[in-house]
Motif scaffolding. Sequence first.
Motif, PDB file in Angstrom:
ATOM      1  N   ARG A   9      36.159  47.836  35.157  1.00 42.00           N
ATOM      2  CA  ARG A   9      35.034  48.021  34.233  1.00 42.00           C
ATOM      3  C   ARG A   9      34.601  46.687  33.642  1.00 42.00           C
ATOM      4  O   ARG A   9      33.412  46.391  33.557  1.00 42.00           O
ATOM      5  CB  ARG A   9      35.438  48.994  33.117  1.00 42.00           C
ATOM      6  N   ALA A  10      35.564  45.869  33.238  1.00 43.44           N
ATOM      7  CA  ALA A  10      35.250  44.582  32.616  1.00 43.44           C
ATOM      8  C   ALA A  10      34.490  43.669  33.571  1.00 43.44           C
ATOM      9  O   ALA A  10      33.547  42.987  33.166  1.00 43.44           O
ATOM     10  CB  ALA A  10      36.520  43.898  32.131  1.00 43.44           C
ATOM     11  N   TYR A  11      34.892  43.668  34.822  1.00 44.65           N
ATOM     12  CA  TYR A  11      34.233  42.815  35.819  1.00 44.65           C
ATOM     13  C   TYR A  11      32.998  43.467  36.435  1.00 44.65           C
ATOM     14  O   TYR A  11      32.252  42.808  37.152  1.00 44.65           O
ATOM     15  CB  TYR A  11      35.207  42.439  36.936  1.00 44.65           C
ATOM     16  N   GLY A  12      32.813  44.765  36.189  1.00 40.40           N
ATOM     17  CA  GLY A  12      31.696  45.461  36.811  1.00 40.40           C
ATOM     18  C   GLY A  12      31.837  45.513  38.321  1.00 40.40           C
ATOM     19  O   GLY A  12      30.844  45.543  39.039  1.00 40.40           O
ATOM     20  N   ASP A  13      33.092  45.549  38.789  1.00 43.58           N
ATOM     21  CA  ASP A  13      33.366  45.492  40.222  1.00 43.58           C
ATOM     22  C   ASP A  13      34.461  46.493  40.570  1.00 43.58           C
ATOM     23  O   ASP A  13      35.633  46.260  40.257  1.00 43.58           O
ATOM     24  CB  ASP A  13      33.798  44.077  40.608  1.00 43.58           C
ATOM     25  N   PRO A  14      34.108  47.601  41.222  1.00 44.66           N
ATOM     26  CA  PRO A  14      35.100  48.618  41.569  1.00 44.66           C
ATOM     27  C   PRO A  14      36.223  48.098  42.460  1.00 44.66           C
ATOM     28  O   PRO A  14      37.332  48.632  42.442  1.00 44.66           O
ATOM     29  CB  PRO A  14      34.300  49.684  42.308  1.00 44.66           C
ATOM     30  N   ARG A  15      35.971  47.030  43.203  1.00 40.48           N
ATOM     31  CA  ARG A  15      37.005  46.494  44.105  1.00 40.48           C
ATOM     32  C   ARG A  15      38.202  45.945  43.346  1.00 40.48           C
ATOM     33  O   ARG A  15      39.305  45.872  43.887  1.00 40.48           O
ATOM     34  CB  ARG A  15      36.403  45.420  45.010  1.00 40.48           C
TER      35      ARG A  15
END
Length: 192
Positions: free
Chosen positions: A169-175
């Motif tokens: 969530r913090a990085y906005g990246d599901p990976r």
Amino acid sequence: MTATTEDDILRSARSLLVGGGYNGFSYADVAASVGIRKASIHYYFPTKVDLVSRLVARYREEAAAGFAELTTHHPDPLDQLRAYVGFWSACIADGTNTFCLCALLATQLPVLPEAVVAEVRAYFEMLSTWLRAVLESGSARGDFILDDTAEAEAEKFMAAVHGAMLSARAYGDPRVFDLVTEPLLAGLTARP
């Protein structure tokens, strides 16, 4: 099963909670989302505490049913953990369920009403108990190498999965979720 107004209210509240936390939504927000009057919400849930407590209780019930299904359909403990992690990975990737409701609420425990706190803690206890049983089973079969007791490993596993959700969530990246959880699973397996 046909959704009821109560189901619609709970679904809306869940979405609003995950999006903005306990204090980030009001009955007016739920009413607008569902397309009903605020008075209709009060009919089902007289207070916000009643609404969120019921929502968390239902969330726990759904999770318990999901764990029972995982255990039934995946007799192998590693497959159970993969399915659990895979569920969250898929939800985070497709945006349908990007964060555990109870993990989110746990970050807000100091400001939550006691009835909600009790429901959140009950969820964590249930999840920890399931994880401990899976880890004990895998260890007994020789599939897992545990560095600590199954109880301690269950807490570490739960914290890592929830932390992976937070990082994604913090990085906005599901990976990012998979970057954390894939080594977590690999670290449990016994080495020849």
